[in-house]
Design a protein around this motif. Structure first.
Motif, PDB file in Angstrom:
ATOM      1  N   THR A  42      12.480  45.747 -13.939  1.00 37.76           N
ATOM      2  CA  THR A  42      11.622  44.881 -13.120  1.00 37.76           C
ATOM      3  C   THR A  42      10.464  44.314 -13.937  1.00 37.76           C
ATOM      4  O   THR A  42      10.159  43.129 -13.862  1.00 37.76           O
ATOM      5  CB  THR A  42      11.058  45.688 -11.925  1.00 37.76           C
ATOM      6  OG1 THR A  42      12.158  46.231 -11.200  1.00 37.76           O
ATOM      7  CG2 THR A  42      10.212  44.824 -11.014  1.00 37.76           C
ATOM      8  N   GLY A  43       9.821  45.183 -14.726  1.00 35.11           N
ATOM      9  CA  GLY A  43       8.694  44.738 -15.549  1.00 35.11           C
ATOM     10  C   GLY A  43       9.121  43.711 -16.573  1.00 35.11           C
ATOM     11  O   GLY A  43       8.498  42.649 -16.716  1.00 35.11           O
ATOM     12  N   HIS A  44      10.203  43.995 -17.270  1.00 35.36           N
ATOM     13  CA  HIS A  44      10.700  43.074 -18.301  1.00 35.36           C
ATOM     14  C   HIS A  44      11.078  41.723 -17.698  1.00 35.36           C
ATOM     15  O   HIS A  44      10.781  40.666 -18.250  1.00 35.36           O
ATOM     16  CB  HIS A  44      11.895  43.713 -19.014  1.00 35.36           C
ATOM     17  CG  HIS A  44      12.603  42.786 -19.927  1.00 35.36           C
ATOM     18  ND1 HIS A  44      13.768  42.138 -19.580  1.00 35.36           N
ATOM     19  CD2 HIS A  44      12.292  42.339 -21.176  1.00 35.36           C
ATOM     20  CE1 HIS A  44      14.156  41.365 -20.578  1.00 35.36           C
ATOM     21  NE2 HIS A  44      13.280  41.469 -21.558  1.00 35.36           N
ATOM     22  N   GLN A  45      11.716  41.762 -16.523  1.00 31.88           N
ATOM     23  CA  GLN A  45      12.105  40.502 -15.872  1.00 31.88           C
ATOM     24  C   GLN A  45      10.864  39.660 -15.548  1.00 31.88           C
ATOM     25  O   GLN A  45      10.889  38.432 -15.645  1.00 31.88           O
ATOM     26  CB  GLN A  45      12.916  40.786 -14.594  1.00 31.88           C
ATOM     27  CG  GLN A  45      13.525  39.534 -13.972  1.00 31.88           C
ATOM     28  CD  GLN A  45      14.461  38.801 -14.938  1.00 31.88           C
ATOM     29  OE1 GLN A  45      15.320  39.403 -15.572  1.00 31.88           O
ATOM     30  NE2 GLN A  45      14.289  37.488 -15.068  1.00 31.88           N
ATOM     31  N   GLN A  46       9.774  40.334 -15.198  1.00 30.29           N
ATOM     32  CA  GLN A  46       8.521  39.628 -14.910  1.00 30.29           C
ATOM     33  C   GLN A  46       8.043  38.869 -16.161  1.00 30.29           C
ATOM     34  O   GLN A  46       7.645  37.705 -16.080  1.00 30.29           O
ATOM     35  CB  GLN A  46       7.466  40.646 -14.442  1.00 30.29           C
ATOM     36  CG  GLN A  46       6.130  40.049 -14.124  1.00 30.29           C
ATOM     37  CD  GLN A  46       6.199  39.091 -12.943  1.00 30.29           C
ATOM     38  OE1 GLN A  46       6.134  37.878 -13.123  1.00 30.29           O
ATOM     39  NE2 GLN A  46       6.359  39.621 -11.750  1.00 30.29           N
ATOM     40  N   THR A  47       8.096  39.533 -17.308  1.00 31.59           N
ATOM     41  CA  THR A  47       7.691  38.882 -18.561  1.00 31.59           C
ATOM     42  C   THR A  47       8.572  37.656 -18.828  1.00 31.59           C
ATOM     43  O   THR A  47       8.079  36.576 -19.152  1.00 31.59           O
ATOM     44  CB  THR A  47       7.784  39.891 -19.740  1.00 31.59           C
ATOM     45  OG1 THR A  47       6.845  40.944 -19.501  1.00 31.59           O
ATOM     46  CG2 THR A  47       7.466  39.245 -21.070  1.00 31.59           C
ATOM     47  N   ASP A  49      10.240  35.931 -16.650  1.00 35.90           N
ATOM     48  CA  ASP A  49       9.962  34.907 -15.636  1.00 35.90           C
ATOM     49  C   ASP A  49       8.674  34.139 -15.928  1.00 35.90           C
ATOM     50  O   ASP A  49       8.599  32.941 -15.659  1.00 35.90           O
ATOM     51  CB  ASP A  49       9.904  35.534 -14.236  1.00 35.90           C
ATOM     52  CG  ASP A  49      11.294  35.901 -13.715  1.00 35.90           C
ATOM     53  OD1 ASP A  49      12.294  35.405 -14.277  1.00 35.90           O
ATOM     54  OD2 ASP A  49      11.381  36.694 -12.761  1.00 35.90           O
ATOM     55  N   TYR A  50       7.667  34.817 -16.469  1.00 36.06           N
ATOM     56  CA  TYR A  50       6.435  34.109 -16.841  1.00 36.06           C
ATOM     57  C   TYR A  50       6.749  32.998 -17.845  1.00 36.06           C
ATOM     58  O   TYR A  50       6.256  31.874 -17.719  1.00 36.06           O
ATOM     59  CB  TYR A  50       5.410  35.066 -17.458  1.00 36.06           C
ATOM     60  CG  TYR A  50       4.626  35.902 -16.466  1.00 36.06           C
ATOM     61  CD1 TYR A  50       4.054  35.318 -15.334  1.00 36.06           C
ATOM     62  CD2 TYR A  50       4.423  37.263 -16.690  1.00 36.06           C
ATOM     63  CE1 TYR A  50       3.317  36.090 -14.437  1.00 36.06           C
ATOM     64  CE2 TYR A  50       3.685  38.029 -15.797  1.00 36.06           C
ATOM     65  CZ  TYR A  50       3.137  37.450 -14.675  1.00 36.06           C
ATOM     66  OH  TYR A  50       2.406  38.197 -13.795  1.00 36.06           O
ATOM     67  N   ASP A  53       8.647  30.203 -16.221  1.00 32.88           N
ATOM     68  CA  ASP A  53       7.734  29.436 -15.356  1.00 32.88           C
ATOM     69  C   ASP A  53       6.879  28.459 -16.169  1.00 32.88           C
ATOM     70  O   ASP A  53       6.607  27.354 -15.715  1.00 32.88           O
ATOM     71  CB  ASP A  53       6.830  30.364 -14.547  1.00 32.88           C
ATOM     72  CG  ASP A  53       7.568  31.010 -13.385  1.00 32.88           C
ATOM     73  OD1 ASP A  53       8.686  30.540 -13.062  1.00 32.88           O
ATOM     74  OD2 ASP A  53       7.045  31.986 -12.805  1.00 32.88           O
ATOM     75  N   GLU A 209      -0.591  36.256 -19.899  1.00 29.07           N
ATOM     76  CA  GLU A 209      -0.192  36.988 -18.696  1.00 29.07           C
ATOM     77  C   GLU A 209      -0.126  38.465 -19.043  1.00 29.07           C
ATOM     78  O   GLU A 209      -0.131  38.837 -20.226  1.00 29.07           O
ATOM     79  CB  GLU A 209       1.204  36.529 -18.220  1.00 29.07           C
ATOM     80  CG  GLU A 209       1.258  35.121 -17.655  1.00 29.07           C
ATOM     81  CD  GLU A 209       0.530  34.965 -16.322  1.00 29.07           C
ATOM     82  OE1 GLU A 209       0.088  35.987 -15.744  1.00 29.07           O
ATOM     83  OE2 GLU A 209       0.389  33.820 -15.865  1.00 29.07           O
ATOM     84  N   THR A 211       1.917  42.099 -17.636  1.00 33.99           N
ATOM     85  CA  THR A 211       2.821  42.767 -16.708  1.00 33.99           C
ATOM     86  C   THR A 211       2.660  44.266 -16.851  1.00 33.99           C
ATOM     87  O   THR A 211       2.686  44.779 -17.970  1.00 33.99           O
ATOM     88  CB  THR A 211       4.300  42.428 -17.030  1.00 33.99           C
ATOM     89  OG1 THR A 211       4.455  41.017 -17.048  1.00 33.99           O
ATOM     90  CG2 THR A 211       5.233  43.024 -15.995  1.00 33.99           C
ATOM     91  N   THR A 213       4.198  47.734 -14.813  1.00 38.55           N
ATOM     92  CA  THR A 213       4.808  48.524 -13.744  1.00 38.55           C
ATOM     93  C   THR A 213       4.495  49.975 -14.124  1.00 38.55           C
ATOM     94  O   THR A 213       3.635  50.207 -14.966  1.00 38.55           O
ATOM     95  CB  THR A 213       6.331  48.245 -13.658  1.00 38.55           C
ATOM     96  OG1 THR A 213       6.921  48.579 -14.923  1.00 38.55           O
ATOM     97  CG2 THR A 213       6.602  46.781 -13.332  1.00 38.55           C
TER      98      THR A 213
END
Ligand code: SAM
Length: 226
Positions: A42-47, A49-50, A53, A209, A211, A213
């Motif tokens: 989940t954390g890696h996917q956030q990075t 996605d940033y 984006d 950014e 991230t 978790t």
């Protein structure tokens, strides 16, 4: 000296061709994983996605050349190619690259290659290097950042595990717990050190950014030429 010590690199490469490959291919995949691995996923996917984006908001992916250094299984490279960027994805681990190739749907984009990032050449609109510097100490990371910067026409996107008192303590606790991740050392880097290196190379930080978790933490910098 101009390159990271061969020993650090060999350890990291061997890890990502063996037990590290089995672990990270699952974390960076979609199948069932344990609770800790799901948290890291989940954390890696956030990075990732940033970064995606930033490309979406800038509306500049189409035709943009990207070098994804230490691409792993293509978590960033594959969606970026699908957005229209021309992606050169490379990694020191042939297993990770092999998995990336299998996951890609377009056989021509990304272009995957097994390569130590220190021997990459060429010139790209954007150079990206996500969650790789955690495997190298400060001095070696600095050399790697300098080399990556030399390949970037206008932009360098980096993520790293930030060094602060809280994470130093977390790492100490983590180091006492046995587990598969113990196969490689994790190196934290001070945000101010990374910033100073980038500024000395003629870059300035435009966006950042963070991230965090429970088991994943990563600072993300977008550095552009001054
Ligand atoms: N960047 C990918 C992502 O975020 O999905 C993968 C991150 S994974 C934690 C670290 C990756 O860095 C591994 O695939 C490893 O093989 C690669 N790596 C480590 N040292 C490298 C080097 N010197 N040159 C190229 N790749 C390297």
């Amino acid at each position: 000296s101009s390159t990271a010590s061969p020993k650090d690199k060999e350890i990291v490469r061997d890890y990502f061709n063996s037990t590290g490959f089995d672990r990270w291919r699952r974390i960076y995949g979609e199948g069932d994983v344990n609770r800790v691995q799901r948290d890291i996923r989940t954390g890696h996917q956030q990075t990732v996605d940033y970064v995606l984006d930033w490309f979406k908001n800038d509306k500049n992916a189409i035709g943009h050349t990207v070098c994804d250094a230490g691409c792993g299984t293509g978590s960033l490279s594959i969606p970026l190619a699908a957005m229209g960027a021309k992606v050169y994805a490379s990694d020191i681990s042939e297993k990770m690259v092999g998995e990336g190739k299998e996951r890609a749907t377009d056989p021509e984009n990304p272009v995957f290659e097994v390569k130590d990032l220190a021997s990459l050449s060429g010139s790209y609109d954007t150079v990206v290097c996500l969650d790789v510097l955690i495997h190298y100490p400060d001095r070696e990371s600095e050399e790697m950042i300098a080399h990556l910067a030399s390949l970037a026409k206008s932009r360098l996107i980096l993520s790293f595990a930030p060094k602060n008192p809280y994470y130093v303590m977390m790492k100490k606790v983590g180091d006492m717990v046995p587990g598969p991740s113990k196969a490689t050392r994790a190196y934290l880097h001070k945000e101010s050190d990374v910033r100073r290196v980038l500024e000395r190379l003629g870059f300035t930080i435009k966006r950042k950014e963070f991230t965090a978790t429970s088991f994943y933490f990563s600072r993300l910098f977008e550095a552009v030429r001054k």
